[in-house]
Design a protein around this motif. Structure first.
Motif, PDB file in Angstrom:
ATOM      1  N   THR A  29       0.840  -1.190   0.000  1.00  0.00           N
ATOM      2  CA  THR A  29       0.000   0.000   0.000  1.00  0.00           C
ATOM      3  C   THR A  29       0.879   1.246   0.000  1.00  0.00           C
ATOM      4  O   THR A  29       1.845   1.319   0.763  1.00  0.00           O
ATOM      5  N   PRO A  30       0.587   2.235  -0.816  1.00  0.00           N
ATOM      6  CA  PRO A  30       1.393   3.460  -0.779  1.00  0.00           C
ATOM      7  C   PRO A  30       1.262   4.145   0.576  1.00  0.00           C
ATOM      8  O   PRO A  30       0.204   4.109   1.206  1.00  0.00           O
ATOM      9  N   THR A  31       2.335   4.737   1.014  1.00  0.00           N
ATOM     10  CA  THR A  31       2.311   5.440   2.289  1.00  0.00           C
ATOM     11  C   THR A  31       1.687   6.820   2.111  1.00  0.00           C
ATOM     12  O   THR A  31       1.551   7.322   0.988  1.00  0.00           O
ATOM     13  N   ALA A  32       1.312   7.437   3.241  1.00  0.00           N
ATOM     14  CA  ALA A  32       0.759   8.787   3.183  1.00  0.00           C
ATOM     15  C   ALA A  32       1.766   9.748   2.551  1.00  0.00           C
ATOM     16  O   ALA A  32       1.394  10.624   1.760  1.00  0.00           O
ATOM     17  N   ALA A  33       3.051   9.578   2.882  1.00  0.00           N
ATOM     18  CA  ALA A  33       4.077  10.463   2.314  1.00  0.00           C
ATOM     19  C   ALA A  33       4.145  10.325   0.798  1.00  0.00           C
ATOM     20  O   ALA A  33       4.298  11.322   0.080  1.00  0.00           O
ATOM     21  N   GLU A  34       4.010   9.089   0.308  1.00  0.00           N
ATOM     22  CA  GLU A  34       4.042   8.875  -1.138  1.00  0.00           C
ATOM     23  C   GLU A  34       2.822   9.493  -1.814  1.00  0.00           C
ATOM     24  O   GLU A  34       2.925  10.074  -2.897  1.00  0.00           O
ATOM     25  N   LEU A  35       1.672   9.364  -1.184  1.00  0.00           N
ATOM     26  CA  LEU A  35       0.455   9.944  -1.749  1.00  0.00           C
ATOM     27  C   LEU A  35       0.500  11.465  -1.730  1.00  0.00           C
ATOM     28  O   LEU A  35       0.050  12.123  -2.665  1.00  0.00           O
ATOM     29  N   ILE A  36       1.046  12.019  -0.654  1.00  0.00           N
ATOM     30  CA  ILE A  36       1.188  13.476  -0.569  1.00  0.00           C
ATOM     31  C   ILE A  36       2.127  13.976  -1.660  1.00  0.00           C
ATOM     32  O   ILE A  36       1.880  15.010  -2.293  1.00  0.00           O
ATOM     33  N   ALA A  37       3.209  13.232  -1.902  1.00  0.00           N
ATOM     34  CA  ALA A  37       4.174  13.646  -2.919  1.00  0.00           C
ATOM     35  C   ALA A  37       3.544  13.675  -4.314  1.00  0.00           C
ATOM     36  O   ALA A  37       3.963  14.446  -5.178  1.00  0.00           O
ATOM     37  N   LYS A  38       2.532  12.838  -4.538  1.00  0.00           N
ATOM     38  CA  LYS A  38       1.867  12.784  -5.841  1.00  0.00           C
ATOM     39  C   LYS A  38       0.647  13.697  -5.924  1.00  0.00           C
ATOM     40  O   LYS A  38      -0.002  13.768  -6.972  1.00  0.00           O
ATOM     41  N   SER A  39       0.309  14.379  -4.843  1.00  0.00           N
ATOM     42  CA  SER A  39      -0.887  15.221  -4.833  1.00  0.00           C
ATOM     43  C   SER A  39      -0.728  16.420  -5.756  1.00  0.00           C
ATOM     44  O   SER A  39       0.388  16.831  -6.094  1.00  0.00           O
ATOM     45  N   LYS A  40      -1.853  16.982  -6.152  1.00  0.00           N
ATOM     46  CA  LYS A  40      -1.865  18.141  -7.030  1.00  0.00           C
ATOM     47  C   LYS A  40      -1.909  19.430  -6.202  1.00  0.00           C
ATOM     48  O   LYS A  40      -2.484  19.448  -5.110  1.00  0.00           O
ATOM     49  N   ILE A 276      -5.481   8.541   0.987  1.00  0.00           N
ATOM     50  CA  ILE A 276      -4.811   8.379   2.274  1.00  0.00           C
ATOM     51  C   ILE A 276      -5.710   7.619   3.245  1.00  0.00           C
ATOM     52  O   ILE A 276      -5.258   6.727   3.977  1.00  0.00           O
ATOM     53  N   VAL A 277      -6.993   7.955   3.264  1.00  0.00           N
ATOM     54  CA  VAL A 277      -7.939   7.243   4.125  1.00  0.00           C
ATOM     55  C   VAL A 277      -7.963   5.758   3.774  1.00  0.00           C
ATOM     56  O   VAL A 277      -7.896   4.889   4.647  1.00  0.00           O
ATOM     57  N   GLU A 278      -8.048   5.453   2.490  1.00  0.00           N
ATOM     58  CA  GLU A 278      -8.104   4.050   2.061  1.00  0.00           C
ATOM     59  C   GLU A 278      -6.799   3.329   2.381  1.00  0.00           C
ATOM     60  O   GLU A 278      -6.802   2.155   2.769  1.00  0.00           O
ATOM     61  N   ALA A 279      -5.673   4.022   2.242  1.00  0.00           N
ATOM     62  CA  ALA A 279      -4.390   3.416   2.565  1.00  0.00           C
ATOM     63  C   ALA A 279      -4.290   3.081   4.049  1.00  0.00           C
ATOM     64  O   ALA A 279      -3.732   2.044   4.429  1.00  0.00           O
ATOM     65  N   LYS A 280      -4.839   3.943   4.902  1.00  0.00           N
ATOM     66  CA  LYS A 280      -4.837   3.667   6.337  1.00  0.00           C
ATOM     67  C   LYS A 280      -5.781   2.521   6.676  1.00  0.00           C
ATOM     68  O   LYS A 280      -5.525   1.742   7.598  1.00  0.00           O
ATOM     69  N   ARG A 281      -6.897   2.406   5.956  1.00  0.00           N
ATOM     70  CA  ARG A 281      -7.850   1.328   6.211  1.00  0.00           C
ATOM     71  C   ARG A 281      -7.268  -0.031   5.815  1.00  0.00           C
ATOM     72  O   ARG A 281      -7.539  -1.038   6.463  1.00  0.00           O
TER      73      ARG A 281
END
Length: 315
Positions: A29-40, A276-281
């Motif tokens: 699962t991608p981490t929150a940091a990885e998802l944040i880095a890809k955010s717009k 991020i929510v789904e990654a934490k779930r």
């Protein structure tokens, strides 16, 4: 024996006998940091400087975002107190382990000298409770799918954790870590924002709808959560020397733009926040072999970051 092997080989060749499936390693699962880095960039918002408080402690600056859409009267009164320098020179008076850190006038404690209370100036002495409000369909609402113990529904609105009861048509901010509430006496209208607290431990959801929540800390939580615990009743400091002085509290809107914190908050109605929510779930990686499959409202931290250089001039 040779005939059996030959027969099995023939069946396999014809696709009639399936071989055991090779175990596939689930994709991490991608981490929150990885998802944040890809955010717009469009998924981030700059908090309104009229809603940002800078509380300067000897250890550093604490940044608090007010929630005027949920507690407008308290937000307005806190702004008045800040602009009239009410908090300057007061102190952190209480740190109760696994509960809250509280600040205000030390003379307002049960053992304080009420004759020496700092004047409130033009701020209001009492305010309506503002524990809940009518559900506002105009504001963004990002529900969580896993339910909640304390409320029929929970989710996020404008970056704040919120609970809802559709049957009553009411919603309210909830006491997650870092949420800032308004201290009061027994009377529901006795909290006016002159004494504030922040949740520093396991979410004290049992006090939801019993106290007004004014906002949340965006930056500087360690300066509030890592303080020595008070030894007096309810965690109040028994000795004046134990209190942490508040050097100043200022409103960001009253400072030149160059002196403001360049912070951005991830929009809780954005695709990146949903990811991020789904990654934490359903977190799965080398360490998390068993995903929880669920997540609680207070187990999600809304990301805050320093604004990228290209955006640092606005707000």
């Amino acid at each position: 024996m040779r005939l059996r092997r030959l027969h099995a080989g023939l069946l396999i060749a014809l696709g009639l006998l399936a071989l055991p499936a090779l175990a596939e390693t689930p994709k991490a699962t991608p981490t929150a940091a990885e998802l944040i880095a890809k955010s717009k960039p469009s998924e981030w918002r700059t908090p309104d400087p009229a809603n940002l408080l800078y509380m300067q402690l000897p250890q550093g600056r604490v940044v608090i975002e007010l929630a005027p859409d949920f507690t407008p009267l308290h937000a307005a009164n806190i702004r008045t107190l800040v602009r009239e320098h009410y908090f300057d020179g007061l102190a952190i008076v209480r740190v109760q382990d696994n509960f809250v850190t509280q600040w205000g006038d030390p003379n307002d404690d049960d053992s304080g000298d009420k004759s020496k209370l700092k004047p409130l100036g033009s701020a209001k002495r009492t305010l309506p409770p503002e524990y809940t409000r009518a559900i506002d369909a105009k504001l963004p609402w990002t529900p969580l799918p896993d339910g909640d113990v304390y409320a029929p529904q929970v989710g996020f609105s404008e970056g704040f954790p919120v609970a809802r009861d559709p049957a009553s048509g009411r919603e309210w901010l909830v006491h997650c870590y870092g949420m800032v509430g308004v201290a009061r006496d027994v009377a529901p209208d006795s909290g006016n924002g002159s004494s504030l607290y922040v949740a520093i431990g396991q979410a004290p959801r049992q006090i939801d709808r019993n106290l007004a929540i004014a906002g949340r800390v965006l930056e500087g939580m360690p300066y509030l959560s890592a303080l020595p615990r008070g030894s007096g009743p309810l965690g109040f400091y028994a000795q004046a020397a134990q209190r942490v002085p508040i050097l100043s509290v200022k409103l960001a809107a009253d400072l030149p733009a160059a002196q403001r914190e360049k912070l951005e908050v991830l929009r809780t109605d954005s695709a990146s926040f949903a990811a991020i929510v789904e990654a934490k779930r359903n977190r799965h990686d080398a360490f998390y072999a068993v995903p929880a499959g669920k997540v609680g409202i207070c187990n999600i931290d809304v990301p805050v970051r320093s604004a990228p250089a290209a955006n640092a001039g606005h707000g």
